[in-house]
Write a protein that holds these residues in place. Structure first.
Motif, short mmCIF file in Angstrom:
data_model
loop_
_atom_site.label_atom_id
_atom_site.label_comp_id
_atom_site.label_asym_id
_atom_site.label_seq_id
_atom_site.Cartn_x
_atom_site.Cartn_y
_atom_site.Cartn_z
N SER A 40 57.37 42.36 36.77
CA SER A 40 56.21 42.54 37.62
C SER A 40 55.03 41.71 37.13
O SER A 40 54.74 41.67 35.93
N GLN A 41 54.35 41.07 38.07
CA GLN A 41 53.11 40.36 37.77
C GLN A 41 51.89 41.19 38.18
O GLN A 41 50.75 40.75 38.00
N PHE A 42 52.15 42.39 38.71
CA PHE A 42 51.06 43.24 39.17
C PHE A 42 50.87 44.45 38.25
O PHE A 42 49.76 44.74 37.84
N ASN A 43 51.95 45.16 37.96
CA ASN A 43 51.87 46.38 37.15
C ASN A 43 52.27 46.04 35.71
O ASN A 43 53.46 46.06 35.36
N ILE A 44 51.30 45.70 34.89
CA ILE A 44 51.57 45.34 33.49
C ILE A 44 51.27 46.56 32.64
O ILE A 44 50.12 46.83 32.26
N SER A 45 52.31 47.37 32.37
CA SER A 45 52.13 48.63 31.64
C SER A 45 53.39 48.93 30.86
O SER A 45 54.33 48.13 30.83
N GLU A 46 53.41 50.10 30.23
CA GLU A 46 54.59 50.49 29.46
C GLU A 46 55.71 51.01 30.35
O GLU A 46 56.87 51.08 29.92
N ASN A 47 55.40 51.42 31.57
CA ASN A 47 56.44 51.85 32.51
C ASN A 47 56.94 50.63 33.27
O ASN A 47 56.37 50.22 34.28
N VAL A 48 58.04 50.05 32.79
CA VAL A 48 58.53 48.77 33.27
C VAL A 48 59.71 48.98 34.22
O VAL A 48 60.01 50.10 34.62
N HIS A 49 60.35 47.90 34.59
CA HIS A 49 61.55 47.93 35.44
C HIS A 49 62.48 49.05 34.94
O HIS A 49 62.85 49.11 33.77
N PRO A 50 62.87 50.00 35.82
CA PRO A 50 63.69 51.14 35.37
C PRO A 50 64.96 50.73 34.64
O PRO A 50 65.38 51.41 33.69
N LEU A 51 65.60 49.64 35.06
CA LEU A 51 66.84 49.23 34.40
C LEU A 51 66.56 48.50 33.09
O LEU A 51 67.43 48.42 32.23
N VAL A 52 65.35 47.95 32.94
CA VAL A 52 64.95 47.44 31.62
C VAL A 52 64.72 48.63 30.68
O VAL A 52 65.09 48.58 29.51
N GLN A 53 64.11 49.69 31.22
CA GLN A 53 63.98 50.92 30.44
C GLN A 53 65.35 51.38 29.94
O GLN A 53 65.50 51.83 28.80
N ARG A 54 66.33 51.24 30.81
CA ARG A 54 67.68 51.67 30.45
C ARG A 54 68.31 50.76 29.41
O ARG A 54 68.90 51.24 28.43
#
Length: 815
Positions: free
Chosen positions: A197-211
């Motif tokens: 994401s270029q809009f939401n730069i936070s610790e809650n990232v792409h769900p599958l990256v979280q995975r």
């Protein structure tokens, strides 16, 4: 009442199989791309240049659909049973495999269970009983229920303009630049790159990256059971010696990848590996005698005994981690290869940690007794008494004993002569009354009540040693305040009940009224005065009262080959904190929402851990700012304000339902059976904490579609750029009705005729299909309101793992 499965008859073999298809049930609705862009352009986070340069004007990613998929759960069960007048044997084995709904193998649970129950009368006066169960499990889970790093929240908060995947050929320039700089971008199994994401730069990232940025698995086994010897020296007396036991072992293993997603919040240039292992051994040895005697129309009984229990636990953990300190990368492991993702493959300079290994013991000693009397099955009275002692690791010596009596009485007045005139209509009527106490020390241990001294570090003395180095001493200071008055938490309950059966038992009514007072509630995590300067020990902080009624009505009847039953239950609960320790004048602070403030509180006069925050009073029509009620120093409402103070916070509701209900309908006709089960709750509230205003995160449309804008000044929600949005997210504006009604199960089955089954040497064969958790009726716009929070988090929705709706197919067969 706990019923132990035992074998009967000459011998039976039963097998059952259940296949469940799971899919997402109720989920929140968030903004689509157009809504997202409009909202954040109003807020000032996105410009038209951002829209045209960072969005392809067509992507509208549904992150819930990208994160979850339909999945399967399998459950096999095989049992063997047999019994006669001397003994019985019951053996079963089961296998459960549940692949959760989150995509991939990131939330799975596999379990193998075996059970052996048996008894044998070696002599008419000597019987041995044993019940044993062994379980082995493996589990992986995804992060949930947290403000930070939650895969569940990430699927709600990531912007919809970001594609879920990019192929290698269509990578955007900024991601290709990352690769050219040597950054590791995570890919799926097909080699596609996860969208950044270029809009939401936070610790809650792409769900599958979280995975995929980490891997963890836990596994272990449990063996528990009890073996008893029953000795009957003469008819009315039975002496029992019973040994209960539980052996548990668990271990976990995990690693974190080197990866890059965004600067500052989600990146790691090295590997880390961690592992832990633990085990516990628990046993409880009980010895007691039961005496029962009948003389005339009287039945008397007495029991007395003692028990001793010990719990031993031990755990250890270790890990290695690389680092990027000073711009120098130590990868931590010798190779970036799954075969090297182990602690013994660490680089020589990796940071190594280890801890644990200490054995922990706890003990409990108890005496107990019971006496009972009944007459003509009409009157009965029973009294019990327990004396429990905890060891010194749990409670201080003067407070280690707890004493807990109880008494109950019953009157079956339908057996009285005056009742004979209506006995045909009301064939059973009984009045029950009981009072009792029991104790708890759950969560205590490791001398938490003691005054602790801990090291505060090294301090220079100002003196030099002979070698020229400076001399240091290690300082120590109190770290725990201590509490020598800590004692047992006691629950005292009064119950009055009435049981009625009408029309030859076709209609039954059971009614109970109860009042349960928990006294000397044990509370940990109390905040001490800054003057004290140390952590507080657990304390008996207050009393909580639970009062309510329980009503169950059941009707059953048979008409020819058709049978049916309808059962309904309804219960109420009034929960209140009735006393709080004088040192806690302002109550106990509970759980917070990010850094916006605490939203639950334990306070006298309110439900335990009630919702607490600002009172939302509408929208200021000229600015779109949220308005809140403002109170003066005496607690009198003065008006509204856009800048509320902590003193303006008030009770906002409770996560504890004030009533629950259920309805079960069963029917059958010539082998066909139907079950319908619904349940519901009401009177409780949920504070919706699924929104994050710290970043350009997606939000629930519930909060955005009717927001204030310069052209919509009568909106019911704050403007996108409201300066007090953080206060709004801890106010009654996000406290919502959590009432629901859920059809938990609709099941249709068919049992094949026994005449047909005998030809193939089968006793019983039933097939069925059901829809579980398929329909939920609620106004709550978040996830399933049935599964929100416990304890301090009661009624706070931070994104628990969603409930699945299941389509179930099953078969039961007995030989």
């Amino acid at each position: 009442m706990i019923t132990t499965r035992r074998g009967k008859g000459d011998g039976k073999i039963s097998y059952s199989y259940q296949l469940s298809s799971q899919s997402l049930g109720k989920v929140p609705q968030v903004m689509n791309s157009e809504e997202f862009i409009q909202f954040y352009m109003e807020k000032g986070n996105i410009t038209l240049k951002d829209v045209y340069s960072k969005w392809d004007q067509k992507t509208n990613t549904d992150w819930l659909a990208e994160s979850y998929e339909n999945s399967l759960m399998h459950h096999h069960n095989l049992t063997f049973s047999a019994g006669n007048d001397r003994g019985n044997l019951y053996i079963s084995g089961s296998y459960l495999s549940n692949d959760g709904m989150f995509k991939g193998k990131s939330d799975v649970y596999d379990r193998i269970t075996g059970m052996v129950n048996g008894s044998w009368k070696f002599k008419p006066w000597l019987e041995v009983q044993t019940n044993n169960q062994i379980e082995y499990y493996k589990a992986r889970t995804v992060s949930e229920g947290s403000d930070y790093g939650s895969a569940v929240l990430a699927a709600l908060q990531l912007d919809p303009m970001t594609p879920a995947y990019y192929t290698k050929e269509n990578l955007p320039v900024f991601m290709q630049d990352y690769l050219n700089e040597g950054k590791v971008l995570l890919q799926d199994e097909k080699g596609n790159y996860y969208g950044i994401s270029q809009f939401n730069i936070s610790e809650n990232v792409h769900p599958l990256v979280q995975r995929d940025r980490s891997y963890s698995i836990s596994k272990g086994f449990n063996i528990n059971g009890a073996t008893a010897i029953n000795f009957r020296p003469y008819k009315d007396l039975t002496i029992t010696s019973r040994l209960g036991y539980r052996f548990s072992s668990n271990d976990s293993y995990g690693y974190n990848h080197d990866y890059y997603y965004n600067e500052g919040y989600a990146k790691q240039y090295y590997m880390s590996v961690n592992a832990s292992a633990g085990n516990s051994i628990y046993y409880q040895w009980e010895n007691f005698a039961n005496w029962m005697h009948q003389f005339g129309k009287h039945n008397v009984s007495a029991m007395a005994g003692m028990s001793f229990s010990q719990n031993r636990s031990q755990s250890a953990n270790s890990g290695v981690s690389g680092s990027d300190a000073g711009g120098v990368i130590d990868f931590g492991l010798k190779r970036d290869d799954p075969l090297f993702y182990y602690i013994d493959q660490a680089t020589p300079t990796a940071t190594k940690t280890a801890g644990g290994g200490v054995e922990n013991f706890s003990y409990k000693y108890s005496y107990f007794a019971r006496v009972g009397w009944s007459y003509l099955n009409r009157y009965n009275v029973q009294a019990t008494f327990r004396a429990d002692a905890a060891d010194l690791s749990v409670l201080p010596k003067p407070r280690r004993w707890g004493f807990f009596p109880s008494v109950s009485a019953g009157w079956t007045f339908s057996e009285e002569k005056f009742f004979s005139g209506i006995k045909k209509a009301v064939n059973f009527a009984k009045l029950r009354v009981s009072w009792g106490q029991n104790g708890s020390i759950a969560g205590l241990g490791n001398y938490a009540y003691a005054n602790d001294i801990a090291s505060t570090g090294q301090y220079p003395t100002g003196q030099q040693k002979a070698d020229g180095s400076w001399e240091y001493i290690i300082g120590y200071a109190p770290s725990m305040a201590g509490n020598q008055e800590l004692k047992w938490e006691t629950s005292e309950q009064i119950n009055v009940g009435l049981d009625l059966r009408f029309l030859r038992d076709r209609l039954s009514v059971n009614f109970d009224w109860f009042d349960k007072a928990t006294k000397d509630l044990i509370v940990t995590g109390v905040t001490t005065s800054t003057i004290v300067g140390v952590s507080a020990s657990p304390m008996n902080a207050g009393n909580v009262d639970n009062q309510g009624i329980e009503l169950e009505v059941r009707w059953k009847d048979t008409v020819g080959d058709f049978y049916y039953s309808i059962a309904g239950n309804f219960s109420t609960l009034r929960n209140r904190v009735t006393y709080l320790h004088p040192t806690l004048k302002n109550g106990l602070e509970g759980v917070g929402v990010r850094n916006y403030g605490t939203v639950t509180r334990f306070e006298k006069g309110y439900p335990a851990w009630h919702l607490y925050g600002y009172e939302f009073a509408g929208i200021e029509s000229t600015t779109g700012e949220a308005l809140f009620n403002h109170y003066d120093d005496k607690g009198v409402l003065e008006g509204t304000t856009t800048a509320p103070a902590d003193t303006d916070k008030r009770h906002l509701g409770s996560g504890i339902p004030t009533f629950n209900y259920g309805l079960t309908f069963n029917a059958g006709w010539k082998g066909i059976d139907l079950t319908l089960f619904l349940t519901g709750a009401g009177g409780n509230q949920i504070l919706n904490a699924l929104n994050n205003i710290d970043y350009t995160s997606n939000r629930l449309t519930y909060l955005t579609r009717d927001r204030w804008t310069p052209t919509h000044t009568n909106g019911t929600m704050p403007a996108a750029n409201a300066s007090n949005y953080a206060q709004f997210l801890t106010s009654s504006g996000v406290v919502m009705d959590a009432s629901y009604m859920k059809i938990k199960q609709i099941q249709l089955g068919y049992s094949f005729p026994k005449k047909l089954l005998r030809k193939i040497f089968v006793d019983q064969l039933r097939i069925y299909a059901s829809m579980d958790d398929w329909f939920t009726f609620t106004k709550y716009p978040g996830f399933d309101p049935e599964i929100i929070g416990q304890g301090r988090s009661m009624g706070v929705d931070k994104g628990n793992y969603p409930t699945s709706k299941k389509l179930v197919f099953g078969v039961n067969i007995t030989f």
